[in-house]
Write a protein that holds these residues in place. Structure first.
Motif, PDB file in Angstrom:
ATOM      1  N   ALA A 209      28.000  42.074  50.693  1.00 12.45           N
ATOM      2  CA  ALA A 209      27.365  40.891  50.077  1.00 12.45           C
ATOM      3  C   ALA A 209      26.023  41.189  49.403  1.00 12.45           C
ATOM      4  O   ALA A 209      25.273  40.287  49.066  1.00 12.45           O
ATOM      5  N   GLN A 210      25.711  42.466  49.189  1.00 12.29           N
ATOM      6  CA  GLN A 210      24.498  42.789  48.425  1.00 12.29           C
ATOM      7  C   GLN A 210      24.701  42.450  46.954  1.00 12.29           C
ATOM      8  O   GLN A 210      23.759  42.185  46.225  1.00 12.29           O
ATOM      9  N   LYS A 211      25.962  42.522  46.509  1.00 16.48           N
ATOM     10  CA  LYS A 211      26.303  42.190  45.126  1.00 16.48           C
ATOM     11  C   LYS A 211      27.135  40.921  45.148  1.00 16.48           C
ATOM     12  O   LYS A 211      28.108  40.838  45.896  1.00 16.48           O
TER      13      LYS A 211
ATOM     14  N   LYS B  46      39.550  44.458  42.896  1.00 14.17           N
ATOM     15  CA  LYS B  46      38.130  44.147  43.067  1.00 14.17           C
ATOM     16  C   LYS B  46      37.198  45.294  42.676  1.00 14.17           C
ATOM     17  O   LYS B  46      36.007  45.063  42.443  1.00 14.17           O
ATOM     18  N   ASP B  47      37.702  46.510  42.580  1.00 11.25           N
ATOM     19  CA  ASP B  47      36.845  47.603  42.105  1.00 11.25           C
ATOM     20  C   ASP B  47      36.319  47.323  40.693  1.00 11.25           C
ATOM     21  O   ASP B  47      35.264  47.843  40.313  1.00 11.25           O
TER      22      ASP B  47
ATOM     23  N   ASP C 186      31.476  47.318  38.094  1.00 13.29           N
ATOM     24  CA  ASP C 186      31.080  46.762  36.787  1.00 13.29           C
ATOM     25  C   ASP C 186      31.997  47.203  35.650  1.00 13.29           C
ATOM     26  O   ASP C 186      31.527  47.566  34.563  1.00 13.29           O
ATOM     27  N   LEU C 187      33.302  47.152  35.889  1.00 12.36           N
ATOM     28  CA  LEU C 187      34.246  47.597  34.859  1.00 12.36           C
ATOM     29  C   LEU C 187      34.642  46.477  33.904  1.00 12.36           C
ATOM     30  O   LEU C 187      35.303  46.722  32.899  1.00 12.36           O
ATOM     31  N   GLY C 188      34.268  45.247  34.239  1.00 14.11           N
ATOM     32  CA  GLY C 188      34.607  44.117  33.366  1.00 14.11           C
ATOM     33  C   GLY C 188      36.048  43.658  33.537  1.00 14.11           C
ATOM     34  O   GLY C 188      36.834  44.267  34.265  1.00 14.11           O
TER      35      GLY C 188
ATOM     36  N   ALA D 227      29.624  41.885  35.440  1.00 10.44           N
ATOM     37  CA  ALA D 227      30.875  42.634  35.333  1.00 10.44           C
ATOM     38  C   ALA D 227      31.847  41.908  34.412  1.00 10.44           C
ATOM     39  O   ALA D 227      32.553  42.527  33.619  1.00 10.44           O
ATOM     40  N   GLU D 228      31.858  40.597  34.520  1.00  6.73           N
ATOM     41  CA  GLU D 228      32.780  39.824  33.696  1.00  6.73           C
ATOM     42  C   GLU D 228      32.467  39.959  32.228  1.00  6.73           C
ATOM     43  O   GLU D 228      33.341  39.979  31.395  1.00  6.73           O
TER      44      GLU D 228
END
Ligand code: ADP
Ligand code: MG
Length: 274
Positions: free
Chosen positions: A37-39, A216-217, A222-224, A256-257
């Motif tokens: 939950a840090q991110k 979820k990776d 941050d792969l979008g 990431a989105e």
């Protein structure tokens, strides 16, 4: 909506009191968290997709005789489930090295494991879900040796079934996390059943041809295109036919989105999903 008692709010779901004793309503939120939950982010539509994917998988597993908590889906975000006493373990089944196994043991990500490996983690956010052995599990009375045998047998059956199911639609089941719980048949006999969810939040799913990550990776790294990938998993499984286009450009507030938008074609039909 009628007022009802909230039993527990977690990182991705909320549990409400169910209509009958021994039942709960599991509500799937859009919240995404990673690294304990840090991110954090809100991924618009994620809860709807995960509710459907988890329904689909749990229904299939039930039909295969793998007992689980799923009773029926109630609406886009909620499902009726059997209340269990959660065993405080995250049971991870791995077929291909990735994530923490690669980091910890230096096995390159993507290396097919010589056989499926099951790991146990103690479910405690404050401690960062540390890995534990059967010795810890039995010594601290989290589960008995018999419980562990039952859990291992069920986890392997789930793995066999899901590997085949995903394989048939061109997806490699790299690894996944399961949770189990006790359900009382009568006062002194408890049976262990599968609980929680099975979705792209709890599985690593790679396209079998390209190894593209569909789980979820995409958020963690941050792969979008997180929602697009979850939608693709649902589409390949033949569910969510009513929303075949990927969801793009939603107001997610998530880095990431926003990272990748191939053609700016903001379908944004996610608003229909609430
Ligand atoms: P967390 O942040 O603790 O992972 P989630 O957001 O995943 O929480 O919410 C689901 C919670 O409900 C989890 O703590 C999970 O262990 C628990 N749970 C899942 N299925 C059941 C069930 N059938 N009965 C009781 N608790 C359950
Ligand atoms: Mg959880």
């Amino acid at each position: 909506m009628t007022r009802r008692k909230k039993i527990y709010e977690g990182k991705a779901k909320i549990l409400y009191e169910g209509p009958e004793p021994g039942t709960l309503i599991q509500y799937f939120k859009d919240d995404a968290t990673a690294f304990n939950a840090q991110k954090k982010a809100v991924l618009e539509g994620k809860g709807v997709i995960n509710n459907r994917i988890s329904e689909f998988i749990m229904t299939r597993l039930n039909a295969m005789g793998i007992a689980n908590h799923f009773i029926r889906r109630l609406n886009l975000r909620e499902q009726l489930i059997k209340e269990v006493e959660i065993i405080p373990l995250e049971v991870v089944v791995r077929n291909v090295a990735a994530g923490s196994m690669s980091t910890r043991l230096g096995i390159p990500e993507g290396q097919v494991l010589p056989r499926s490996i099951i790991e146990f983690y103690y479910k405690d956010d404050k401690l960062g879900d540390p890995m534990v052995t059967e010795e810890h599990i039995t010594a601290f009375n989290w589960a008995t040796t018999q419980d562990i045998d039952d859990i291992l047998a069920m986890a392997l059956r789930v793995n066999d079934y899901l590997s085949g199911m995903f394989g048939a639609v061109g997806i490699t089941l790299v690894d996944f996390k399961l949770e189990f719980g006790r359900i009382w048949e009568n006062d002194d006999f408890a049976r262990i059943i599968l609980a929680d969810e099975i979705s792209p939040d709890s599985c690593r799913l790679w396209d079998a041809q390209t190894n593209e990550k569909l789980d979820k990776d995409r958020f963690r790294r941050d792969l979008g295109n997180v929602i697009e990938s979850y939608t693709e998993v649902a589409r390949r499984l033949g569910i969510m036919k009513e929303m075949p286009t990927v969801i793009q450009g939603g107001q997610t507030g998530d880095k990431a989105e926003k990272a990748a938008e191939p053609d700016g074609e903001a379908a944004s039909n996610v608003s229909k999903l609430h």
